[in-house]
Design a protein around this motif. Structure first.
Motif, PDB file in Angstrom:
ATOM      1  N   ARG A  95       0.313  70.201  26.181  1.00 33.62           N
ATOM      2  CA  ARG A  95      -0.875  71.048  26.196  1.00 33.62           C
ATOM      3  C   ARG A  95      -1.778  70.574  25.075  1.00 33.62           C
ATOM      4  NH1 ARG A  95      -2.545  76.862  24.115  1.00 33.62           N
ATOM      5  NH2 ARG A  95      -4.671  76.742  24.918  1.00 33.62           N
ATOM      6  N   LEU A  96      -2.983  70.167  25.422  1.00 26.02           N
ATOM      7  CA  LEU A  96      -3.970  69.792  24.429  1.00 26.02           C
ATOM      8  C   LEU A  96      -4.781  71.023  24.066  1.00 26.02           C
ATOM      9  CD1 LEU A  96      -2.991  67.109  25.549  1.00 26.02           C
ATOM     10  CD2 LEU A  96      -5.315  66.278  25.421  1.00 26.02           C
ATOM     11  N   MET A  97      -5.233  71.052  22.829  1.00 21.09           N
ATOM     12  CA  MET A  97      -5.880  72.232  22.268  1.00 21.09           C
ATOM     13  C   MET A  97      -7.392  72.045  22.159  1.00 21.09           C
ATOM     14  SD  MET A  97      -3.193  74.017  21.921  1.00 21.09           S
ATOM     15  CE  MET A  97      -3.687  75.401  20.915  1.00 21.09           C
ATOM     16  N   PRO A  98      -8.121  73.158  22.029  1.00 19.12           N
ATOM     17  CA  PRO A  98      -9.572  73.082  21.888  1.00 19.12           C
ATOM     18  C   PRO A  98     -10.000  72.136  20.755  1.00 19.12           C
ATOM     19  CG  PRO A  98      -8.912  75.356  22.198  1.00 19.12           C
ATOM     20  CD  PRO A  98      -7.644  74.551  22.020  1.00 19.12           C
ATOM     21  N   GLY A  99     -11.009  71.331  21.040  1.00 20.09           N
ATOM     22  CA  GLY A  99     -11.549  70.408  20.049  1.00 20.09           C
ATOM     23  C   GLY A  99     -10.935  69.023  20.079  1.00 20.09           C
ATOM     24  N   GLN A 100      -9.769  68.848  20.707  1.00 19.78           N
ATOM     25  CA  GLN A 100      -9.152  67.528  20.759  1.00 19.78           C
ATOM     26  C   GLN A 100      -9.915  66.631  21.737  1.00 19.78           C
ATOM     27  OE1 GLN A 100      -4.944  68.949  21.499  1.00 19.78           O
ATOM     28  NE2 GLN A 100      -4.536  67.268  20.081  1.00 19.78           N
ATOM     29  N   ASP A 101      -9.950  65.331  21.424  1.00 19.72           N
ATOM     30  CA  ASP A 101     -10.532  64.351  22.333  1.00 19.72           C
ATOM     31  C   ASP A 101      -9.436  63.925  23.313  1.00 19.72           C
ATOM     32  OD1 ASP A 101     -12.953  62.228  22.666  1.00 19.72           O
ATOM     33  OD2 ASP A 101     -11.010  61.302  23.092  1.00 19.72           O
ATOM     34  N   LEU A 102      -9.688  64.100  24.593  1.00 20.95           N
ATOM     35  CA  LEU A 102      -8.694  63.832  25.628  1.00 20.95           C
ATOM     36  C   LEU A 102      -8.167  62.406  25.550  1.00 20.95           C
ATOM     37  CD1 LEU A 102      -7.276  64.736  28.288  1.00 20.95           C
ATOM     38  CD2 LEU A 102      -9.286  63.905  29.480  1.00 20.95           C
ATOM     39  N   ARG A 103      -9.040  61.434  25.568  1.00 19.96           N
ATOM     40  CA  ARG A 103      -8.618  60.026  25.577  1.00 19.96           C
ATOM     41  C   ARG A 103      -7.904  59.641  24.289  1.00 19.96           C
ATOM     42  NH1 ARG A 103      -9.626  55.166  28.174  1.00 19.96           N
ATOM     43  NH2 ARG A 103      -9.620  53.370  26.778  1.00 19.96           N
ATOM     44  N   ALA A 104      -8.448  60.024  23.153  1.00 21.10           N
ATOM     45  CA  ALA A 104      -7.828  59.667  21.870  1.00 21.10           C
ATOM     46  C   ALA A 104      -6.439  60.280  21.737  1.00 21.10           C
ATOM     47  CB  ALA A 104      -8.718  60.114  20.716  1.00 21.10           C
ATOM     48  N   HIS A 109      -5.647  53.857  30.449  1.00 17.99           N
ATOM     49  CA  HIS A 109      -6.577  53.619  31.555  1.00 17.99           C
ATOM     50  C   HIS A 109      -6.512  54.882  32.398  1.00 17.99           C
ATOM     51  CE1 HIS A 109      -7.683  51.193  35.415  1.00 17.99           C
ATOM     52  NE2 HIS A 109      -8.698  51.916  34.971  1.00 17.99           N
ATOM     53  N   LEU A 110      -7.539  55.729  32.271  1.00 21.07           N
ATOM     54  CA  LEU A 110      -7.535  57.067  32.851  1.00 21.07           C
ATOM     55  C   LEU A 110      -8.724  57.277  33.777  1.00 21.07           C
ATOM     56  CD1 LEU A 110      -6.930  58.913  29.463  1.00 21.07           C
ATOM     57  CD2 LEU A 110      -5.189  58.421  31.201  1.00 21.07           C
ATOM     58  N   HIS A 111      -8.463  57.979  34.862  1.00 18.21           N
ATOM     59  CA  HIS A 111      -9.526  58.404  35.769  1.00 18.21           C
ATOM     60  C   HIS A 111      -9.393  59.907  35.940  1.00 18.21           C
ATOM     61  CE1 HIS A 111     -10.454  54.364  37.893  1.00 18.21           C
ATOM     62  NE2 HIS A 111      -9.988  54.136  36.677  1.00 18.21           N
ATOM     63  N   MET A 112     -10.539  60.600  36.112  1.00 18.35           N
ATOM     64  CA  MET A 112     -10.471  62.036  36.369  1.00 18.35           C
ATOM     65  C   MET A 112     -11.613  62.485  37.253  1.00 18.35           C
ATOM     66  SD  MET A 112     -11.101  64.149  32.860  1.00 18.35           S
ATOM     67  CE  MET A 112     -12.379  63.519  31.792  1.00 18.35           C
ATOM     68  N   ALA A 113     -11.330  63.581  37.962  1.00 16.80           N
ATOM     69  CA  ALA A 113     -12.330  64.269  38.762  1.00 16.80           C
ATOM     70  C   ALA A 113     -12.664  65.569  38.048  1.00 16.80           C
ATOM     71  CB  ALA A 113     -11.811  64.551  40.171  1.00 16.80           C
ATOM     72  N   GLY A 139     -14.593  59.524  37.638  1.00 15.92           N
ATOM     73  CA  GLY A 139     -14.735  58.172  37.127  1.00 15.92           C
ATOM     74  C   GLY A 139     -13.720  57.860  36.056  1.00 15.92           C
ATOM     75  N   HIS A 140     -13.991  56.773  35.341  1.00 14.82           N
ATOM     76  CA  HIS A 140     -13.147  56.239  34.274  1.00 14.82           C
ATOM     77  C   HIS A 140     -13.405  57.047  32.995  1.00 14.82           C
ATOM     78  CE1 HIS A 140     -11.023  52.926  32.228  1.00 14.82           C
ATOM     79  NE2 HIS A 140     -11.889  53.129  31.252  1.00 14.82           N
ATOM     80  N   VAL A 141     -12.353  57.570  32.379  1.00 18.97           N
ATOM     81  CA  VAL A 141     -12.461  58.437  31.204  1.00 18.97           C
ATOM     82  C   VAL A 141     -12.775  57.610  29.957  1.00 18.97           C
ATOM     83  CG1 VAL A 141     -11.242  60.088  29.733  1.00 18.97           C
ATOM     84  CG2 VAL A 141     -10.839  60.080  32.216  1.00 18.97           C
ATOM     85  N   LEU A 142     -13.821  58.009  29.254  1.00 15.43           N
ATOM     86  CA  LEU A 142     -14.205  57.387  27.983  1.00 15.43           C
ATOM     87  C   LEU A 142     -13.978  58.370  26.841  1.00 15.43           C
ATOM     88  CD1 LEU A 142     -17.582  55.830  29.182  1.00 15.43           C
ATOM     89  CD2 LEU A 142     -15.349  54.706  29.016  1.00 15.43           C
ATOM     90  N   THR A 144     -14.146  66.331  25.202  1.00 16.83           N
ATOM     91  CA  THR A 144     -13.602  67.290  24.246  1.00 16.83           C
ATOM     92  C   THR A 144     -13.027  68.509  24.963  1.00 16.83           C
ATOM     93  OG1 THR A 144     -15.262  66.577  22.649  1.00 16.83           O
ATOM     94  CG2 THR A 144     -14.138  68.658  22.193  1.00 16.83           C
ATOM     95  N   ILE A 145     -11.792  68.845  24.634  1.00 19.56           N
ATOM     96  CA  ILE A 145     -11.118  69.978  25.258  1.00 19.56           C
ATOM     97  C   ILE A 145     -11.833  71.268  24.874  1.00 19.56           C
ATOM     98  CG2 ILE A 145      -8.930  71.264  25.448  1.00 19.56           C
ATOM     99  CD1 ILE A 145      -8.882  68.326  26.557  1.00 19.56           C
ATOM    100  N   ARG A 146     -12.105  72.111  25.887  1.00 19.16           N
ATOM    101  CA  ARG A 146     -12.753  73.409  25.661  1.00 19.16           C
ATOM    102  C   ARG A 146     -11.698  74.489  25.411  1.00 19.16           C
ATOM    103  NH1 ARG A 146     -14.518  77.684  29.053  1.00 19.16           N
ATOM    104  NH2 ARG A 146     -14.079  76.463  30.900  1.00 19.16           N
ATOM    105  N   THR A 147     -10.871  74.808  26.391  1.00 15.85           N
ATOM    106  CA  THR A 147      -9.844  75.845  26.196  1.00 15.85           C
ATOM    107  C   THR A 147      -8.443  75.264  26.208  1.00 15.85           C
ATOM    108  OG1 THR A 147      -9.725  76.339  28.569  1.00 15.85           O
ATOM    109  CG2 THR A 147     -11.259  77.657  27.231  1.00 15.85           C
ATOM    110  N   THR A 148      -8.186  74.339  27.126  1.00 14.76           N
ATOM    111  CA  THR A 148      -6.849  73.752  27.248  1.00 14.76           C
ATOM    112  C   THR A 148      -6.910  72.534  28.144  1.00 14.76           C
ATOM    113  OG1 THR A 148      -4.517  74.282  27.715  1.00 14.76           O
ATOM    114  CG2 THR A 148      -6.136  75.060  29.317  1.00 14.76           C
ATOM    115  N   ALA A 149      -5.914  71.692  28.025  1.00  9.83           N
ATOM    116  CA  ALA A 149      -5.627  70.657  29.021  1.00  9.83           C
ATOM    117  C   ALA A 149      -4.113  70.629  29.153  1.00  9.83           C
ATOM    118  CB  ALA A 149      -6.166  69.301  28.611  1.00  9.83           C
ATOM    119  N   GLU A 150      -3.639  70.773  30.377  1.00  9.80           N
ATOM    120  CA  GLU A 150      -2.210  70.783  30.669  1.00  9.80           C
ATOM    121  C   GLU A 150      -1.908  69.492  31.416  1.00  9.80           C
ATOM    122  OE1 GLU A 150      -1.817  74.413  32.868  1.00  9.80           O
ATOM    123  OE2 GLU A 150      -2.644  75.584  31.215  1.00  9.80           O
ATOM    124  N   ILE A 151      -1.076  68.661  30.806  1.00  7.93           N
ATOM    125  CA  ILE A 151      -0.902  67.292  31.289  1.00  7.93           C
ATOM    126  C   ILE A 151       0.585  66.974  31.399  1.00  7.93           C
ATOM    127  CG2 ILE A 151      -1.362  64.867  30.756  1.00  7.93           C
ATOM    128  CD1 ILE A 151      -3.820  65.921  29.155  1.00  7.93           C
TER     129      ILE A 151
END
Length: 133
Positions: free
Chosen positions: A7-16, A74-78, A89-92, A96-103
């Motif tokens: 689980r990624l938290m608010p403010g984190q950069d998804l790709r990084a 090498h990430l793609h997302m809709a 497209g291709h994730v750059l 920035t995560i707003r509320t959450t990312a569950e991966i």
């Protein structure tokens, strides 16, 4: 294969954040199996486009998939905006995560991924190495 739910938290950069997953778990190959969540904004490179497309505002991650190597992800997302318009497209960097990312990540302990120049595509492409070779 070892699965790793994150689980990624608010403010984190998804790709990084995903770029650091392998080193943090002593692995050298992995796949993002799926991801959902929300972003404050996103930067994608669309098919065939040389430059980034920037999206602003509240954005939902509908799907996220890709490969993870020590050379980088090498990430793609809709994505869907607040009006339900979908873009992918291709994730750059800059998503920035707003509320959450569950991966869900699949770590592949018997393999090592690398990105090496490919004459046919003109890009650094995935090269799969087995640890038993």
């Amino acid at each position: 294969m070892k699965t790793l739910p994150l689980r990624l938290m608010p403010g984190q950069d998804l790709r990084a954040t995903l770029a650091g997953v392998l080193a943090g778990h002593g692995a050298s190959a992995g796949f993002v199996v799926q991801g959902i969540g929300s972003l404050l904004g996103a930067r994608l490179r669309l098919a065939g486009a040389p430059d980034a497309t920037e999206l602003e505002g509240d954005i939902e991650i509908l799907t996220l998939a890709g490969s993870l190597s020590p050379d980088g992800p090498h990430l793609h997302m809709a994505l869907a905006d607040a009006n339900g318009r979908v873009m992918g497209g291709h994730v750059l960097a800059g998503c920035t995560i707003r509320t959450t990312a569950e991966i869900l990540i699949a770590l592949l302990p018997d393999h090592r991924f690398a990105r090496e120049p490919d004459a046919a595509s003109g890009f650094d492409e995935l090269v799969v190495h087995s640890h038993d070779c």
